[in-house]
Design a protein around this motif. Structure first.
Motif, PDB file in Angstrom:
ATOM      1  N   GLY A  55       0.800  -1.219   0.000  1.00 28.84           N
ATOM      2  CA  GLY A  55       0.000   0.000   0.000  1.00 28.84           C
ATOM      3  C   GLY A  55       0.829   1.263   0.000  1.00 28.84           C
ATOM      4  N   LYS A  56       2.171   1.146  -0.129  1.00 29.65           N
ATOM      5  CA  LYS A  56       3.034   2.314  -0.082  1.00 29.65           C
ATOM      6  C   LYS A  56       3.925   2.352  -1.309  1.00 29.65           C
ATOM      7  CE  LYS A  56       5.087   1.453   3.795  1.00 29.65           C
ATOM      8  NZ  LYS A  56       5.951   1.662   4.971  1.00 29.65           N
ATOM      9  N   ALA A  57       4.073   3.522  -1.885  1.00 30.13           N
ATOM     10  CA  ALA A  57       4.961   3.660  -3.035  1.00 30.13           C
ATOM     11  C   ALA A  57       6.398   3.339  -2.661  1.00 30.13           C
ATOM     12  CB  ALA A  57       4.864   5.080  -3.603  1.00 30.13           C
ATOM     13  N   SER A  58       6.756   3.582  -1.396  1.00 26.42           N
ATOM     14  CA  SER A  58       8.143   3.397  -0.957  1.00 26.42           C
ATOM     15  C   SER A  58       8.442   1.986  -0.492  1.00 26.42           C
ATOM     16  CB  SER A  58       8.461   4.381   0.166  1.00 26.42           C
ATOM     17  OG  SER A  58       7.549   4.231   1.243  1.00 26.42           O
ATOM     18  N   LEU A 115      21.884  13.533   6.134  1.00 32.08           N
ATOM     19  CA  LEU A 115      21.425  12.290   5.535  1.00 32.08           C
ATOM     20  C   LEU A 115      20.879  12.589   4.142  1.00 32.08           C
ATOM     21  CD1 LEU A 115      20.425   9.327   5.537  1.00 32.08           C
ATOM     22  CD2 LEU A 115      18.392  10.134   6.736  1.00 32.08           C
ATOM     23  N   THR A 116      21.481  11.996   3.137  1.00 34.11           N
ATOM     24  CA  THR A 116      21.052  12.210   1.758  1.00 34.11           C
ATOM     25  C   THR A 116      20.441  10.927   1.213  1.00 34.11           C
ATOM     26  OG1 THR A 116      22.757  13.884   1.356  1.00 34.11           O
ATOM     27  CG2 THR A 116      21.782  12.824  -0.576  1.00 34.11           C
ATOM     28  N   ILE A 117      19.221  11.039   0.687  1.00 34.78           N
ATOM     29  CA  ILE A 117      18.526   9.925   0.057  1.00 34.78           C
ATOM     30  C   ILE A 117      18.337  10.273  -1.410  1.00 34.78           C
ATOM     31  CG2 ILE A 117      16.433   8.516   0.009  1.00 34.78           C
ATOM     32  CD1 ILE A 117      16.015   9.250   2.964  1.00 34.78           C
ATOM     33  N   VAL A 118      18.911   9.470  -2.293  1.00 35.74           N
ATOM     34  CA  VAL A 118      18.835   9.716  -3.726  1.00 35.74           C
ATOM     35  C   VAL A 118      17.914   8.668  -4.356  1.00 35.74           C
ATOM     36  CG1 VAL A 118      20.114   9.995  -5.876  1.00 35.74           C
ATOM     37  CG2 VAL A 118      21.198  10.598  -3.698  1.00 35.74           C
ATOM     38  N   ASP A 119      16.808   9.126  -4.900  1.00 34.65           N
ATOM     39  CA  ASP A 119      15.868   8.244  -5.588  1.00 34.65           C
ATOM     40  C   ASP A 119      16.247   8.231  -7.064  1.00 34.65           C
ATOM     41  OD1 ASP A 119      13.771   6.695  -6.421  1.00 34.65           O
ATOM     42  OD2 ASP A 119      12.185   8.052  -5.754  1.00 34.65           O
ATOM     43  N   LEU A 120      16.825   7.116  -7.506  1.00 32.36           N
ATOM     44  CA  LEU A 120      17.332   6.991  -8.868  1.00 32.36           C
ATOM     45  C   LEU A 120      16.203   6.540  -9.796  1.00 32.36           C
ATOM     46  CD1 LEU A 120      20.591   5.107  -7.903  1.00 32.36           C
ATOM     47  CD2 LEU A 120      20.421   7.515  -8.544  1.00 32.36           C
ATOM     48  N   GLY A 143      10.970   9.201 -11.099  1.00 31.88           N
ATOM     49  CA  GLY A 143       9.750   9.756 -11.700  1.00 31.88           C
ATOM     50  C   GLY A 143       9.414  11.138 -11.186  1.00 31.88           C
ATOM     51  N   ARG A 144       8.234  11.263 -10.590  1.00 35.91           N
ATOM     52  CA  ARG A 144       7.776  12.558 -10.094  1.00 35.91           C
ATOM     53  C   ARG A 144       8.035  12.759  -8.606  1.00 35.91           C
ATOM     54  NH1 ARG A 144       2.202  14.195 -13.300  1.00 35.91           N
ATOM     55  NH2 ARG A 144       3.014  13.852 -15.404  1.00 35.91           N
ATOM     56  N   GLY A 145       8.805  11.868  -8.017  1.00 37.73           N
ATOM     57  CA  GLY A 145       9.187  12.055  -6.622  1.00 37.73           C
ATOM     58  C   GLY A 145       8.161  11.591  -5.622  1.00 37.73           C
ATOM     59  N   GLN A 146       7.200  10.748  -6.044  1.00 34.68           N
ATOM     60  CA  GLN A 146       6.139  10.335  -5.129  1.00 34.68           C
ATOM     61  C   GLN A 146       6.666   9.494  -3.968  1.00 34.68           C
ATOM     62  OE1 GLN A 146       6.420   9.599  -8.366  1.00 34.68           O
ATOM     63  NE2 GLN A 146       5.536   7.620  -8.923  1.00 34.68           N
ATOM     64  N   ALA A 147       7.689   8.697  -4.212  1.00 41.29           N
ATOM     65  CA  ALA A 147       8.233   7.876  -3.128  1.00 41.29           C
ATOM     66  C   ALA A 147       8.924   8.749  -2.085  1.00 41.29           C
ATOM     67  CB  ALA A 147       9.206   6.832  -3.684  1.00 41.29           C
ATOM     68  N   LEU A 148       9.693   9.747  -2.531  1.00 44.22           N
ATOM     69  CA  LEU A 148      10.361  10.640  -1.584  1.00 44.22           C
ATOM     70  C   LEU A 148       9.345  11.410  -0.753  1.00 44.22           C
ATOM     71  CD1 LEU A 148      13.258  12.107  -3.774  1.00 44.22           C
ATOM     72  CD2 LEU A 148      13.407  10.321  -2.023  1.00 44.22           C
ATOM     73  N   GLN A 149       8.256  11.834  -1.377  1.00 47.22           N
ATOM     74  CA  GLN A 149       7.220  12.542  -0.636  1.00 47.22           C
ATOM     75  C   GLN A 149       6.597  11.647   0.429  1.00 47.22           C
ATOM     76  OE1 GLN A 149       4.541  15.012  -3.149  1.00 47.22           O
ATOM     77  NE2 GLN A 149       5.903  14.466  -4.843  1.00 47.22           N
ATOM     78  N   GLU A 150       6.393  10.408   0.091  1.00 46.00           N
ATOM     79  CA  GLU A 150       5.801   9.479   1.050  1.00 46.00           C
ATOM     80  C   GLU A 150       6.762   9.182   2.190  1.00 46.00           C
ATOM     81  OE1 GLU A 150       5.132   5.041   0.335  1.00 46.00           O
ATOM     82  OE2 GLU A 150       3.146   5.894  -0.047  1.00 46.00           O
ATOM     83  N   ILE A 151       8.035   9.010   1.873  1.00 44.93           N
ATOM     84  CA  ILE A 151       9.036   8.735   2.907  1.00 44.93           C
ATOM     85  C   ILE A 151       9.072   9.873   3.922  1.00 44.93           C
ATOM     86  CG2 ILE A 151      11.515   8.503   3.341  1.00 44.93           C
ATOM     87  CD1 ILE A 151      11.665   7.095   0.556  1.00 44.93           C
ATOM     88  N   PHE A 178      16.710  15.278   0.264  1.00 48.23           N
ATOM     89  CA  PHE A 178      16.023  14.358  -0.638  1.00 48.23           C
ATOM     90  C   PHE A 178      16.340  14.760  -2.079  1.00 48.23           C
ATOM     91  CE2 PHE A 178      13.637  14.166   3.278  1.00 48.23           C
ATOM     92  CZ  PHE A 178      13.327  12.809   3.404  1.00 48.23           C
ATOM     93  N   VAL A 179      16.912  13.816  -2.826  1.00 50.45           N
ATOM     94  CA  VAL A 179      17.355  14.092  -4.191  1.00 50.45           C
ATOM     95  C   VAL A 179      16.595  13.187  -5.157  1.00 50.45           C
ATOM     96  CG1 VAL A 179      19.298  14.106  -5.802  1.00 50.45           C
ATOM     97  CG2 VAL A 179      19.644  14.759  -3.397  1.00 50.45           C
ATOM     98  N   LEU A 180      16.009  13.794  -6.163  1.00 46.10           N
ATOM     99  CA  LEU A 180      15.327  13.050  -7.222  1.00 46.10           C
ATOM    100  C   LEU A 180      16.182  13.115  -8.472  1.00 46.10           C
ATOM    101  CD1 LEU A 180      12.814  11.638  -8.476  1.00 46.10           C
ATOM    102  CD2 LEU A 180      11.955  13.937  -9.002  1.00 46.10           C
ATOM    103  N   MET A 181      16.687  11.950  -8.924  1.00 43.62           N
ATOM    104  CA  MET A 181      17.487  11.904 -10.140  1.00 43.62           C
ATOM    105  C   MET A 181      16.735  11.138 -11.224  1.00 43.62           C
ATOM    106  SD  MET A 181      21.222  10.271 -11.020  1.00 43.62           S
ATOM    107  CE  MET A 181      20.521   8.922 -11.997  1.00 43.62           C
TER     108      MET A 181
END
Length: 416
Positions: free
Chosen positions: A221-224, A250-255, A258-266, A278-281
């Motif tokens: 039920g979670k994108a992350s 603490l740096t989290i890089v989402d490789l 997409g649109r960053g939905q997982a980072l937003q949920e985290i 939070f870095v979206l690549m």
């Protein structure tokens, strides 16, 4: 010819298993509550196994072979807009009225609706009257409709072409990203992702479909996914306050995020990480779309490809979410080695959220999804396969976080 059960010896044990699971749920306020989702899933599995056991072998094979027709009925219902044509409150509507609102021929429409009702996709309270039920209401979501359209119009055609494609290769290999059954089934010279980027309809359906709650349900039920980011990453000395030194952030890089939905949920679900970076690549056009869609200011957009050296180095977490299953082992080794080269040898970790198929007795959903991925040159990997692939790329598996055999798992990997 008499039809005998496929597995008669399993019927009584399965009935007992279903009864035990039923005793572990309670009814309150008109709804049924299970002790846990594990109990619910066990009930579903036992019920499906009972059906297989009680059916004859011939009935089981025929039920499998019938599924394309069931899929076609669902796709027709989506194309006709049946979900929007029915009253949302569940009251029935006549075929005549539905035909009037959809513009479909009454006789044709009746046959499609009958096929949908036969698989409980719709309710049929009386002759030539249809109504919403719990299943059909999922089609009220545009994202759900888009995902199912994607599965039929693109993945479905590729899957249907798979036997012809593999037979032409004399059953020696599954093809590759640039030579796959998707290209045969969709009659294109382009691989999946290039096709999506050039075909506006496909791109829109894909982007919307990836927001579907059906996709999220596969990740508990979670994108992350199931990884407990807050508990695992928050350091009481550094990350529960806003007084961070640059070297300690603490740096989290989402490789490929997409649109960053997982980072937003985290960040939303783990407020103890609110001071993290939070870095979206992702590729340039994807980042542009994310910004246009309103990417939060606290997410740092970075243009890059994981097939090339990563622009962000020494991050605490590099996150690959539902990416690697799109690629064969050779491509994944390139991706993983680029990540390894960017990591700090002692502080960094790689998190991979993807399917982890059981080495034996794989769940049906996982085995079938692997064939779906085969059509575009990808793979759903077993646990043993993941260990091997990561080891070949310079990693060791530290831990695998998973809730069930049919949901996305998260692999926590470290450098060797």
């Amino acid at each position: 010819m008499s039809l005998n059960p496929s597995y008669p010896q399993a019927i009584h044990p399965l009935v007992e298993r279903i009864n035990r699971a039923a005793q572990r749920c309670t009814s309150a306020g008109g709804s049924l509550r299970f002790e846990s989702d594990i109990v619910r899933r066990d009930l579903v599995a036992a019920a499906e196994q009972l059906l297989m056991a009680a059916r004859s072998p011939e009935e089981n094979v025929f039920a499998i072979a019938q599924q394309p027709a069931q899929n076609a009925a669902l796709r027709c219902a989506i194309a006709l807009g049946i979900a929007d044509a029915l009253p949302a409150d569940g009251s029935p509507r006549s075929v005549d009225d539905i035909a009037s609102s959809t513009g479909a021929d009454r006789s044709l429409l009746s046959r499609i609706l009958r096929a949908c009702a036969s698989t409980s996709l719709l309710s049929e309270p009386s002759e030539l009257y249809y109504a919403h039920n719990a299943v059909s209401r999922t089609l009220l979501s545009p994202a759900n409709r888009a995902l199912l359209t994607l599965m039929f119009d693109y993945n479905g055609r590729a899957v249907v072409a798979l036997p012809e494609f593999l037979q032409a290769r004399k059953w020696q290999d599954p093809g590759s990203y640039t030579d796959c059954s998707f290209m045969l089934g969709c009659r294109t010279h382009l691989p999946m992702w290039e096709y999506r980027d050039r075909d506006e309809t496909c791109r829109q359906v894909f982007d919307l479909g990836m927001q579907s709650e059906i996709v999220a349900a596969l990740s508990t039920g979670k994108a992350s996914g199931p990884f407990p980011f807050g508990e695992e990453l928050a350091d009481n000395n550094n990350y529960n306050n806003n007084n961070l030194q640059d070297d300690d952030t603490l740096t989290i890089v989402d490789l490929g995020g997409g649109r960053g939905q997982a980072l937003q949920e985290i960040r939303e679900e783990h407020p103890q990480l609110s001071a993290a970076r939070f870095v979206l690549m992702d590729l340039g056009p994807v980042i542009e779309n994310a910004l246009a869609a309103g990417l939060p200011s606290w997410i740092e957009p970075v243009v890059g490809s994981f097939f090339e050296p990563l622009p962000v180095r020494d991050a605490r977490v590099y996150y690959l979410r539902r990416c690697l299953h799109n690629w064969d082992d050779a491509a994944c080794r390139t991706i993983l080695r680029n990540v390894a080269a960017a990591m700090d040898a002692t502080r960094s970790r790689l998190l991979v959220t993807d399917m982890v198929v059981d080495d034996t007795h794989a769940a049906r959903e996982m085995a079938w999804e692997d064939l779906n991925m085969m059509t575009i040159g990808g793979v759903e990997r077993t646990e043993r396969h993941w260990h091997t692939l990561l080891a070949e790329s310079g990693f060791r598996v530290h831990r695998i976080w998973r809730n069930s055999a049919t949901e996305h798992a998260t692999i926590d990997a470290r450098l060797k």
